[in-house]
Design a protein around this motif. Structure first.
Motif, PDB file in Angstrom:
ATOM      1  N   VAL A 171       0.930  -1.187  -0.014  1.00 50.28           N
ATOM      2  CA  VAL A 171       0.063  -0.193  -0.012  1.00 50.28           C
ATOM      3  C   VAL A 171       0.835   1.110   0.072  1.00 50.28           C
ATOM      4  CG1 VAL A 171      -1.549   1.404   1.379  1.00 50.28           C
ATOM      5  CG2 VAL A 171      -2.005  -1.163   1.014  1.00 50.28           C
ATOM      6  N   VAL A 172       1.937   1.516   0.867  1.00 47.28           N
ATOM      7  CA  VAL A 172       2.758   2.433   1.038  1.00 47.28           C
ATOM      8  C   VAL A 172       3.588   2.459  -0.576  1.00 47.28           C
ATOM      9  CG1 VAL A 172       4.786   3.544   2.087  1.00 47.28           C
ATOM     10  CG2 VAL A 172       2.856   2.116   3.426  1.00 47.28           C
ATOM     11  N   ALA A 173       4.300   1.235  -1.010  1.00 42.62           N
ATOM     12  CA  ALA A 173       4.782   1.379  -2.387  1.00 42.62           C
ATOM     13  C   ALA A 173       3.739   2.111  -3.259  1.00 42.62           C
ATOM     14  CB  ALA A 173       5.402   0.327  -2.672  1.00 42.62           C
ATOM     15  N   ALA A 174       2.569   1.501  -3.209  1.00 41.74           N
ATOM     16  CA  ALA A 174       1.756   2.057  -4.363  1.00 41.74           C
ATOM     17  C   ALA A 174       1.385   3.479  -4.434  1.00 41.74           C
ATOM     18  CB  ALA A 174       0.435   1.373  -4.215  1.00 41.74           C
ATOM     19  N   TRP A 175       1.271   3.852  -3.223  1.00 42.11           N
ATOM     20  CA  TRP A 175       1.070   5.595  -2.816  1.00 42.11           C
ATOM     21  C   TRP A 175       2.303   6.482  -3.207  1.00 42.11           C
ATOM     22  CZ3 TRP A 175       3.833   8.781   0.528  1.00 42.11           C
ATOM     23  CH2 TRP A 175       3.145  10.228   0.726  1.00 42.11           C
ATOM     24  N   LEU A 176       3.636   5.795  -2.989  1.00 35.91           N
ATOM     25  CA  LEU A 176       4.677   6.573  -3.383  1.00 35.91           C
ATOM     26  C   LEU A 176       4.749   6.501  -4.818  1.00 35.91           C
ATOM     27  CD1 LEU A 176       7.416   4.826  -1.107  1.00 35.91           C
ATOM     28  CD2 LEU A 176       6.635   7.320  -1.126  1.00 35.91           C
ATOM     29  N   ALA A 177       4.460   5.632  -5.658  1.00 38.11           N
ATOM     30  CA  ALA A 177       4.479   5.566  -7.202  1.00 38.11           C
ATOM     31  C   ALA A 177       3.511   6.535  -7.728  1.00 38.11           C
ATOM     32  CB  ALA A 177       3.774   3.872  -7.412  1.00 38.11           C
ATOM     33  N   LEU A 178       2.423   6.681  -6.735  1.00 41.39           N
ATOM     34  CA  LEU A 178       1.385   7.735  -7.541  1.00 41.39           C
ATOM     35  C   LEU A 178       1.884   9.173  -7.095  1.00 41.39           C
ATOM     36  CD1 LEU A 178      -1.971   6.052  -6.299  1.00 41.39           C
ATOM     37  CD2 LEU A 178      -0.828   6.238  -8.486  1.00 41.39           C
ATOM     38  N   ARG A 179       2.947   9.521  -6.280  1.00 38.07           N
ATOM     39  CA  ARG A 179       3.107  11.022  -6.066  1.00 38.07           C
ATOM     40  C   ARG A 179       3.947  11.574  -7.137  1.00 38.07           C
ATOM     41  NH1 ARG A 179      -0.204  12.015  -2.963  1.00 38.07           N
ATOM     42  NH2 ARG A 179      -0.903   9.832  -3.940  1.00 38.07           N
TER      43      ARG A 179
END
Length: 140
Positions: free
Chosen positions: A62-70
């Motif tokens: 979830v955190v990695a996906a959030w980082l990918a969207l920043r």
């Protein structure tokens, strides 16, 4: 600039690497939680370890996906992720080499696959960070 260098320097490179990191962790975590007992029997890894790391991997995904969207990507956090991936690889190798568990060949392969995957991801993350860093101003 070579095609690989231009690919790595692309503003889409790090988000794509982070999306790949998120996907690999989500799949591994889901497998470890969905097939805990079977994996424990087949690998020699304890069910508790598979469950705990499976939960961690889903949270991390979830955190990695959030980082990918920043936009822009949070460079400091990507650096921390890369170091975490290196730590995960070291942990896998230590479990194989000196761990207290009687691992099967499949257990060794499971850990080796994770170690190689996160090492490749960490390398891609470092390459992307190096290729996209902004030059510091020269102090006179």
């Amino acid at each position: 600039m070579s095609s690989i260098a231009s690919l790595v320097a692309s503003p889409r490179f790090l988000p794509r690497v982070m999306a790949l990191d998120a996907a690999s962790c989500a799949l591994t975590g889901a497998a470890q939680l969905g097939f805990t007992d079977a994996l424990a029997r087949l690998t020699g890894l304890p069910a508790g370890l598979l469950t705990g790391t499976g939960l961690f991997l889903l949270g991390y995904a979830v955190v990695a996906a959030w980082l990918a969207l920043r936009q822009p990507v949070p460079r400091i956090l990507i650096g921390l992720v890369a170091m975490g991936n290196l730590g995960w690889a070291v942990g896998c190798v230590l479990l194989m080499a000196a761990g207290p568990f009687a691992l099967s060949a499949l257990g060794m392969a499971w850990l080796l696959a994770q170690a190689v995957t996160v090492l490749l991801l960490a390398d891609a993350q470092w390459m992307g960070l190096r290729a996209t860093r902004t030059p510091r101003a020269v102090l006179a």
